[in-house]
Design a protein around this motif. Structure first.
Motif, PDB file in Angstrom:
ATOM      1  N   UNK A 165      52.674  44.174  44.682  1.00 39.43           N
ATOM      2  CA  UNK A 165      51.590  45.101  44.354  1.00 39.43           C
ATOM      3  C   UNK A 165      51.079  44.863  42.938  1.00 39.43           C
ATOM      4  N   UNK A 166      50.039  45.618  42.569  1.00 38.82           N
ATOM      5  CA  UNK A 166      49.494  45.530  41.221  1.00 38.82           C
ATOM      6  C   UNK A 166      50.508  46.102  40.232  1.00 38.82           C
ATOM      7  N   UNK A 222      41.726  39.081  39.151  1.00 41.87           N
ATOM      8  CA  UNK A 222      41.243  40.388  39.613  1.00 41.87           C
ATOM      9  C   UNK A 222      41.998  41.511  38.900  1.00 41.87           C
ATOM     10  N   UNK A 247      40.755  43.013  35.577  1.00 41.41           N
ATOM     11  CA  UNK A 247      39.650  43.973  35.566  1.00 41.41           C
ATOM     12  C   UNK A 247      40.094  45.400  35.903  1.00 41.41           C
ATOM     13  N   UNK A 248      41.248  45.516  36.550  1.00 45.29           N
ATOM     14  CA  UNK A 248      41.711  46.824  37.005  1.00 45.29           C
ATOM     15  C   UNK A 248      41.965  47.771  35.816  1.00 45.29           C
ATOM     16  N   UNK A 270      40.310  47.714  32.801  1.00 50.15           N
ATOM     17  CA  UNK A 270      39.194  47.765  31.849  1.00 50.15           C
ATOM     18  C   UNK A 270      39.013  49.127  31.179  1.00 50.15           C
ATOM     19  N   UNK A 271      39.274  50.244  31.879  1.00 48.79           N
ATOM     20  CA  UNK A 271      39.115  51.535  31.187  1.00 48.79           C
ATOM     21  C   UNK A 271      39.969  51.649  29.917  1.00 48.79           C
ATOM     22  N   UNK A 288      45.813  39.804  49.808  1.00 50.30           N
ATOM     23  CA  UNK A 288      45.083  40.871  50.513  1.00 50.30           C
ATOM     24  C   UNK A 288      43.870  40.245  51.197  1.00 50.30           C
ATOM     25  N   UNK A 334      40.794  41.575  51.477  1.00 51.45           N
ATOM     26  CA  UNK A 334      39.487  41.837  50.868  1.00 51.45           C
ATOM     27  C   UNK A 334      39.412  41.361  49.421  1.00 51.45           C
ATOM     28  N   UNK A 375      38.057  39.615  46.283  1.00 48.85           N
ATOM     29  CA  UNK A 375      36.643  39.308  46.025  1.00 48.85           C
ATOM     30  C   UNK A 375      36.358  37.813  45.921  1.00 48.85           C
ATOM     31  N   UNK A 396      35.561  51.179  29.714  1.00 47.02           N
ATOM     32  CA  UNK A 396      34.642  50.581  30.699  1.00 47.02           C
ATOM     33  C   UNK A 396      35.094  50.939  32.112  1.00 47.02           C
ATOM     34  N   UNK A 397      34.141  50.901  33.022  1.00 46.63           N
ATOM     35  CA  UNK A 397      34.480  51.205  34.419  1.00 46.63           C
ATOM     36  C   UNK A 397      35.128  50.000  35.085  1.00 46.63           C
ATOM     37  N   UNK A 398      35.953  50.273  36.064  1.00 48.72           N
ATOM     38  CA  UNK A 398      36.527  49.193  36.860  1.00 48.72           C
ATOM     39  C   UNK A 398      35.437  48.689  37.806  1.00 48.72           C
ATOM     40  N   UNK A 399      35.115  47.390  37.778  1.00 48.24           N
ATOM     41  CA  UNK A 399      34.072  46.876  38.672  1.00 48.24           C
ATOM     42  C   UNK A 399      34.427  47.147  40.138  1.00 48.24           C
ATOM     43  N   UNK A 446      34.221  45.434  42.678  1.00 47.54           N
ATOM     44  CA  UNK A 446      34.833  44.340  43.463  1.00 47.54           C
ATOM     45  C   UNK A 446      36.363  44.359  43.417  1.00 47.54           C
ATOM     46  N   UNK A 447      36.933  45.122  42.485  1.00 50.86           N
ATOM     47  CA  UNK A 447      38.397  45.138  42.373  1.00 50.86           C
ATOM     48  C   UNK A 447      38.992  45.885  43.570  1.00 50.86           C
ATOM     49  N   UNK A 448      39.720  45.159  44.380  1.00 54.91           N
ATOM     50  CA  UNK A 448      40.277  45.732  45.612  1.00 54.91           C
ATOM     51  C   UNK A 448      41.665  46.313  45.347  1.00 54.91           C
ATOM     52  N   UNK A 449      42.062  47.239  46.191  1.00 52.97           N
ATOM     53  CA  UNK A 449      43.423  47.776  46.110  1.00 52.97           C
ATOM     54  C   UNK A 449      44.441  46.695  46.412  1.00 52.97           C
ATOM     55  N   UNK A 450      45.583  46.768  45.730  1.00 53.06           N
ATOM     56  CA  UNK A 450      46.636  45.809  46.047  1.00 53.06           C
ATOM     57  C   UNK A 450      47.939  46.589  46.183  1.00 53.06           C
ATOM     58  N   UNK A 451      48.172  47.142  47.378  1.00 54.66           N
ATOM     59  CA  UNK A 451      49.399  47.928  47.568  1.00 54.66           C
ATOM     60  C   UNK A 451      50.624  47.004  47.635  1.00 54.66           C
TER      61      UNK A 451
END
Lengths: 194, 539
Positions: free
Chosen positions: A46-47, A78, A81-82, A84-85, A103, A105, A107, B339-342, B344-349
């Motif tokens: 996982x992340x 990827x 970017x998660x 960035x906040x 995964x 999906x 990008x 900044x906001x999370x773009x 396109x960033x997908x969940x990664x469980x």
């Protein structure tokens, strides 16, 4: 002096060894350090992220407040970017460009790289490729750390010393391979900045 | 003095070792696991031969710790918050028996449920048991509290609870250590019936516990872990419990608080300090990383004291862990918006590892269940709980350790057929054996799949009590030997697995299927160890 760093990646990619090396380097410089990491369930593919804070003053919170991180260091594009906040306005994003796709999906790579390059201060580096070039294919995380090193307020030599301490029980050869990877990452960043 | 760089969990272990502990008892559970692992590998602990092997579950750990205390030595018992539910009987009664050697019960809570089924706050259990609770704000305090805790426990002759949360357990910082203390010598309790909770004696001992409450409160009043920071602006007073104090400090660097602050690290509440801040300030903001325990106490029930702010009036979210931003907002301070999370960033469980044996079991189970229908599979706590997620969607429950077997039994009693339980080897020996016995006694038609990967996987690969004795346990409990089937979960044996599962599901009694293959994480690690050893030999 203060560096607030977010480390990110996918469980099992070795962000904790980056944290360990920076931690050793911070100790050598008699800096305060706090490093919050993730154990347990999300380690399974996982992340994952870790908040790493270094300062010459006592550090209060184990977590970095939003918008205050000086650097995001990511071993996966990827995942960079998660978080960035958390990145401050003038913060640097340093990321590997080799994706970890587990995964369906995930990008499109072109779109992903374009998002990363939108940031005013970014280093996107194919760390896996550079690690192979310096014949240290398992040390891509040290390539990333090297690429981030110009933005961390710690003498470069201390990071090398950190590698020596962390990897010493695995033998001199492993230590050298990791130092080579660190150096290659740093050279990449410095060339890109100049 | 050189500082050690330790996780909060490790700092507790080091503090306990330096404080003269003779043994730690625990069952692995995030975020508490690293306490015991640290003792297992610490040089002093190994030299002193401190007990550090894993227990079968938290209840056996709690009882063994109490036994070591009975013998006059210092012991620590560690668990995650839900583990305390398992240990509750022994835990609550240990306050009535009291201790002989110092006893610290360390419980690691997981607000925001990073790796748990709930976010219960163990301070309620400590209050329920009527014992002192330590709640450290920093790794250094965690060390100091463990170091000093045994002495307080021996002084009051009562166990002490140490309550931490995930963020402290899994965050590293520099620790200054203190001189290593001697272990206690073996010494029996002065009163031979101190630990005999027959009603006549229990009533006496309970009165004793009640009588100790004021002494515990005096200790909290005096405690250096409960600090009052005076300040001029009394429009607000802030009570910050445990790690919440760090988030407060983050917003007021170098402890320059504009409002009076009471930092709380030791319970029961220090009455006069609490009274002072409540009386002198217009409003009180209560920061606690967990349930609103202090807030409820101060607010009262009918009184609905509106001067008290916190999780109950919405100043702070009712659930989830605290962080510096939540605290800043509660204080009315400016928060930076990053900044906001773009998009396109997908969940990664999280997911089962590539090559994990649980994958092969779920593939076989899913195929078998095509014939028998959906929603008949009860499961449990472990890596295999991830079988609830796509692409498997194989299981329909995950409640508490061992519940898969007993829930399957109850469902079978209600007419579900076939009722299936999926449980891991370590979870089975933790709390599944008595569940299986219930089914055996009634010969309930159900199939128990014990997925045996030879380790406690989710917490990082600790030794499993089940290793090498699963079949004997099941047969010994009364499962018919011909209905204990061992399989090798690999894709090439898929058809055979489906065939065996189908046969056992059709059997009108208790059967146990044991798919057995080593966890690929522990396997990779043992191979790596071999490689490092070879390199060392070559050198």
């Amino acid at each position: 002096m203060k560096s607030d760093i977010i480390l990110s990646g996918v469980g099992g990619q070795g962000i904790l060894s980056i944290a360990a090396v920076v931690g050793m380097a911070a100790l050598e410089n008699h800096l305060y350090l706090k490093q919050a990491e993730v154990h347990g369930m999300s380690q399974r593919g996982g992340a994952v992220q870790s908040h790493l804070r270094i300062s010459e003053k006592e550090i209060a919170s184990d977590l970095i407040p939003e918008g205050r991180a000086d650097i995001i260091i990511s071993v996966e594009p990827m995942e960079s970017l998660r978080y960035l906040p958390w990145l401050s306005e003038n913060g640097w994003l340093v990321t590997n460009t080799t994706p970890f796709v587990n995964i369906t999906d995930y990008p499109d790579m072109k779109v992903l790289i374009a998002e990363i390059e939108k940031l005013p201060h970014n280093i996107a580096i194919n760390a896996d490729e550079i690690a192979r070039q310096v014949k240290s294919p398992r040390s891509s995380n040290m390539v990333i750390l090297g690429a981030a090193s110009p933005f961390i307020d710690i003498p470069y030599q201390s990071l090398e010393n950190g590698i020596k301490k962390i990897f010493e029980r695995k033998g001199e050869k492993i230590v050298q391979l990791n130092i080579d990877a660190l150096k290659a990452g740093r050279e990449f960043s410095e060339a890109k900045r100049n | 003095m050189e500082k050690l760089l330790l996780l909060g969990a490790e700092a507790i272990a080091q503090g306990a070792i330096d404080g003269g502990m003779s043994g730690v008892y625990a069952y692995p559970g995030t975020p508490s696991t690293e306490i015991t692992e640290y003792v297992q590998h610490n040089k002093t602990a190994v030299e002193r031969k401190l007990h550090s092997q894993w227990s079968a579950n938290e209840k056996t750990a709690m009882e063994a710790g109490l036994g070591m205390s009975y013998a006059g030595k210092r012991a620590m018992v560690c668990m995650k918050h839900v583990g305390l539910n398992v240990a509750a009987d022994a835990f609550i009664n240990s306050a009535i028996t009291g201790v002989n050697g110092g006893l610290i019960v360390t419980v690691a809570d997981d607000p925001s449920m990073h790796s748990s089924q709930n976010e219960q706050d163990s301070r309620f259990f400590g209050k329920f048991a009527m014992i002192p609770i330590f709640e450290p704000a920093s790794q250094q305090e965690a060390y100091d509290m463990a170091y000093e805790g045994f002495e307080l426990s021996e002084k009051l002759k009562i166990p002490i609870m140490m309550r931490i949360t995930t963020r402290l357990a899994h965050s590293r910082a520099g620790i200054e250590t203190r001189p290593l203390k001697q272990e206690n010598k073996l010494k029996y309790p002065e009163d031979p019936i101190q630990f005999v909770l027959l009603p006549s004696n229990a009533r006496k001992r309970y009165k004793g516990l009640l009588g100790l409450q004021s002494l515990m409160e005096q200790e909290a009043e005096r405690s250096s872990f409960n600090t009052y920071y005076p300040a001029r602006n009394k429009s607000l007073g802030i009570i910050a419990c445990g790690i919440a104090f760090n988030y407060l400090m983050e917003n007021y660097p170098e402890r320059k608080f504009p409002h009076p602050v009471l930092q709380l690290g030791q319970y029961p509440l220090p009455f006069s300090k609490v009274e002072k801040i409540v009386n002198e300030c217009e409003h009180i903001l209560i920061l606690e990383d967990g349930y609103p325990l202090v807030e409820e106490m101060l607010k009262g029930y009918l009184d609905k004291n509106s001067k008290i702010k916190g999780r109950l009036d919405g100043t702070i979210p009712r659930d989830g862990e605290l962080n510096p931003d939540i605290v800043a907002k509660a204080l009315g301070l400016e928060v930076k918006i990053g900044k906001q999370v773009p998009s396109i960033v997908a969940n990664r469980p999280p997911e089962l590892c590539a090559g994990c044996s649980h994958r092969d079991i779920y593939n076989a189970l899913n195929e078998t269940m095509k014939e028998f229908g959906k929603q008949k599979v009860f499961s449990d706590i472990g890596c295999y709980t991830l079988g609830a997620l796509p692409p498997w969607n194989s299981i329909n429950s995950c409640v508490d350790m061992g519940a898969s077997i007993t829930m399957a039994k109850g469902a079978a009693d209600a007419g579900v057929h076939p009722a299936i339980a999926v449980i891991g080897d370590s979870t089975f020996t933790h709390s599944g054996m008595t569940a299986l016995l219930d089914a055996i006694v009634e010969n309930t038609p159900m199939t128990v799949i014990i997925s045996d990967n030879g380790t406690t996987g989710m917490t990082g690969g600790q030794a499993s009590h089940a290793t090498g004795r699963l079949e004997e346990i099941c047969i010994g409990l009364g499962v018919k030997p011909e209905h204990v089937k061992v399989l090798t979960p690999l894709p090439k044996y898929h058809d055979e697995m489906v065939k065996v599962l189908r046969e056992e599901m059709l059997y009108e009694g208790v059967s146990v299927v044991i798919p057995r293959r080593e966890c690929i994480q522990t396997l990779a690690r043992s191979k790596k160890d071999v490689r490092v050893k070879v390199e060392e030999v070559v050198k």
